[in-house]
Structure formats: structure tokens, C-alpha cells
Design an enzyme around this catalytic site. Structure first.
Site, mmCIF file in Angstrom:
data_model
loop_
_atom_site.group_PDB
_atom_site.id
_atom_site.type_symbol
_atom_site.label_atom_id
_atom_site.label_comp_id
_atom_site.label_asym_id
_atom_site.label_seq_id
_atom_site.Cartn_x
_atom_site.Cartn_y
_atom_site.Cartn_z
ATOM 1 N N VAL A 177 -3.064 6.473 3.070
ATOM 2 C CA VAL A 177 -2.615 7.868 2.738
ATOM 3 C C VAL A 177 -1.358 7.895 1.568
ATOM 4 O O VAL A 177 -1.759 8.528 0.894
ATOM 5 C CB VAL A 177 -2.151 8.588 4.119
ATOM 6 C CG1 VAL A 177 -1.285 9.752 4.038
ATOM 7 C CG2 VAL A 177 -3.449 8.851 5.121
ATOM 8 N N ASP B 93 -3.683 -11.853 5.724
ATOM 9 C CA ASP B 93 -4.497 -10.864 4.999
ATOM 10 C C ASP B 93 -5.280 -9.918 6.058
ATOM 11 O O ASP B 93 -6.306 -9.676 5.813
ATOM 12 C CB ASP B 93 -5.155 -11.521 3.866
ATOM 13 C CG ASP B 93 -6.538 -12.546 4.606
ATOM 14 O OD1 ASP B 93 -6.179 -12.863 5.761
ATOM 15 O OD2 ASP B 93 -7.250 -13.084 3.893
ATOM 16 N N GLU C 235 -1.794 -7.704 2.839
ATOM 17 C CA GLU C 235 -2.056 -8.383 1.450
ATOM 18 C C GLU C 235 -2.137 -7.379 0.498
ATOM 19 O O GLU C 235 -3.344 -6.658 0.516
ATOM 20 C CB GLU C 235 -3.120 -9.268 1.600
ATOM 21 C CG GLU C 235 -3.458 -9.965 0.176
ATOM 22 C CD GLU C 235 -4.697 -10.979 0.218
ATOM 23 O OE1 GLU C 235 -4.679 -12.335 0.512
ATOM 24 O OE2 GLU C 235 -5.774 -10.429 0.203
#
Ligand code: 0O2
Length: 266
Positions: free
Chosen positions: A22, A73, A140
Site C-alpha cells: 500500500v 527474506d 528483503e
């Protein structure tokens, strides 16, 4: 591990990627609305799947229970730029953001991987608020151009197809195409200014036309239908042959009418 436990563990990561999706998309939209070039062209986000987390743990000999302590990640965001110069600008904006702390950076634009992979990587810490309290989540961030992204997507799928054992002749072709991507990025950079100006003009006009259409629709609420149809016709003519300044003047007039009725809308 039970699926319910996975759900609990991964929930803050889901929240983090949703929030960042967003935030970065909003930033693109805000820039375009004011006719300013956005260094980020496109945003992609993903939370690693459970299968992929387990596979990575196996590959790196990490106990699955420690996955969230070791893997950085699980939450990933990819910021895709049009030009290579934009990558450093985006990295700089991220370093300055008050909502995240950059922990690590890897520059695969300078240190190109043997595969031919180019990208700029950052690991940042991002805080989310859940029903269980606040949690700092590692994210990440991969920053790359559209062309680099095209290459990485193709190479990733080939690795998947060959299960990591890509034949040598295919590897050679991939490295050659990575060099071609670099050359293309450099060619595009040489006409960057022209492209940026053209795109800024495009977004200024697109936003203006959208605002005019909204204003005309809004007029139906308090003006005579025939009068609004005439205004619509006038706008269609102006849209075809009018200059940007004439369109701006037209919007100012519509705005003044809406203001008189206390009915301005966005
Ligand atoms: P996925 O499916 O994209 O999540 P590691 O994370 O341990 O594999 P390292 O050194 O800790 O490697 O991190 P690095 O090198 O920064 O790479 C992490 C991610 O960068 C990878 O995640 C890929 O998304 C991408 N990447 C790195 N090297 C290559 C490459 O040669 N080709 C492509 N296409 N992508 C690459 P994952 O978990 O491997 O994959």
C-alpha cells in the site's frame, strides 16, 4: 509444524508485505497525480510460501523451527525502476524512511553474480502492530530495472525447470543475455531525460482529464442536464484539440461552479 502454528508465525509477515505494498503504491500514485516522475515504476510483494521456507531451510541446513530467526527474506518487496540511475535514488529514499531501518545492503549491480544476476538488495527492519503486540520484521527489498527484472524472472523459472542444474549452454546464453540487458539499460539511460519529460506530461494530462470528468459527473447533481451535456460536448472538443493550459483553465471554471454550490469532489 502444525499449519495453525505456521499461520500464527507468518501472520505479521503477511501484514508487513500488505502495508508496504500500500505504502509504495501510494507513493507512485502521489507522484503521478502531481505530474512528477516516480523513481519506482512498479511494486511487487510476496510472502515466502511454507514450502519455499522449508526448502530453503533444508538447502541451508537450518532447523525449520529457527526459520524466522535466520531467514531474512520471508517478507519480500521488489521495487522496479525504469532506469538504472533510479535504483540509487530509490535506495536512498529507503535509507531515509522513518518507518524502517536498513540493516544490510548488497550491490549486485557492481558485483554481478556469476549467473549474470543484477539487482540492488537491502534488508530492512520494519515494525508491525498485531493483536499480540508490536513485532520487528526483516524485509528483503530488491531494487532493479524493468529489464533486469525480465532477465531475473526468466532465469529463475529456468532454474526451477532444471532444478538448479541449468545446462552449461543455457548458462552461457543467460550470461550473454544479461550483458544485452545491461547494454539496453545503458541505451535507455542515454534518452532518460526525454522519456521522463514525456511521461510527466502524460501523467499531468491524464490526471487533469480524470479531474475534469469527475467534475462534470458531479455537475449532474445540481445543474440542468442539458447544460451539463453542453459542457461535456465543449470538453470533448477541447480534449481533441486543446492545449494543456486550455484544459487547466476549463478545469478551473468547473471548479469555480462546484465551489459556488459548495460541492467540490475529488
Ligand atoms: P526466491 O524464490 O526469489 O525467494 P540466499 O537468500 O541464501 O539464497 P543470499 O546470498 O543470502 O542468498 O541472498 P541474495 O544473494 O541476496 O539472494 C536472495 C534472493 O535474490 C533470491 O531469493 C532471489 O530472489 C534473488 N537472487 C539471487 N541470486 C539470483 C540469481 O542468480 N538469479 C535470480 N533470478 N535471482 C537471484 P531466493 O530465496 O533464492 O529465491
Amino acid at each position: 509444524m502444525e499449519i495453525q502454528r505456521w499461520k500464527e508465525i507468518l501472520s505479521p509477515y503477511d501484514l508487513a508485505v500488505k502495508e508496504l505494498d500500500v505504502k509504495f503504491n501510494h507513493m507512485i500514485m502521489e507522484n503521478r497525480n502531481i505530474g512528477r516522475y516516480s523513481y519506482v515504476e512498479r511494486v511487487e510483494t510476496r510472502r515466502k510460501t511454507i514450502a519455499s521456507i522449508i526448502e530453503k531451510c533444508k538447502r541451508k541446513s537450518i532447523p525449520v523451527e529457527s526459520a524466522v530467526d535466520v531467514l531474512t527474506d520471508i517478507a519480500g518487496i521488489r521495487l522496479i525502476c525504469q532506469f538504472e540511475e533510479d535504483i540509487e535514488r530509490v535506495a536512498d529514499e529507503i535509507r531515509k524512511r522513518p518507518d524502517m531501518v536498513v540493516l544490510e545492503e548488497k550491490n549486485y549491480l557492481q558485483d554481478v553474480k556469476d549467473s549474470g544476476y543484477r539487482s540492488y538488495h537491502m534488508i530492512a527492519q520494519y515494525e508491525v502492530y498485531t493483536v499480540h503486540g508490536s513485532r520487528a520484521i526483516p524485509i528483503e527489498i530488491q531494487i532493479r530495472t524493468l529489464a533486469m527484472n525480465f532477465w531475473a524472472t526468466i532465469e529463475h523459472s529456468l532454474n526451477y525447470k532444471y532444478n538448479g542444474n541449468v545446462p552449461d549452454d543455457v548458462k552461457t546464453k543467460l550470461r550473454a543475455s544479461s550483458d544485452a540487458v545491461l547494454q539496453m539499460d545503458q541505451e535507455m539511460s542515454s534518452i532518460r531525460e526525454d522519456i521522463v519529460t514525456a511521461q510527466e506530461l502524460f501523467y499531468i494530462k491524464a490526471t487533469l482529464v480524470k479531474d475534469i470528468n469527475n467534475s462534470i459527473n458531479n455537475l449532474y447533481n445540481y445543474e440542468d442536464r442539458a447544460a451539463v451535456l453542453n459542457i461535456q460536448q465543449e470538453f470533448m472538443e477541447l480534449y481533441k484539440i486543446g492545449t494543456l493550459d486550455e484544459l487547466k483553465e476549463f478545469q478551473r471554471k468547473l471548479d469555480a461552479v462546484a465551489a459556488r454550490h459548495g460541492a467540490q469532489e475529488v
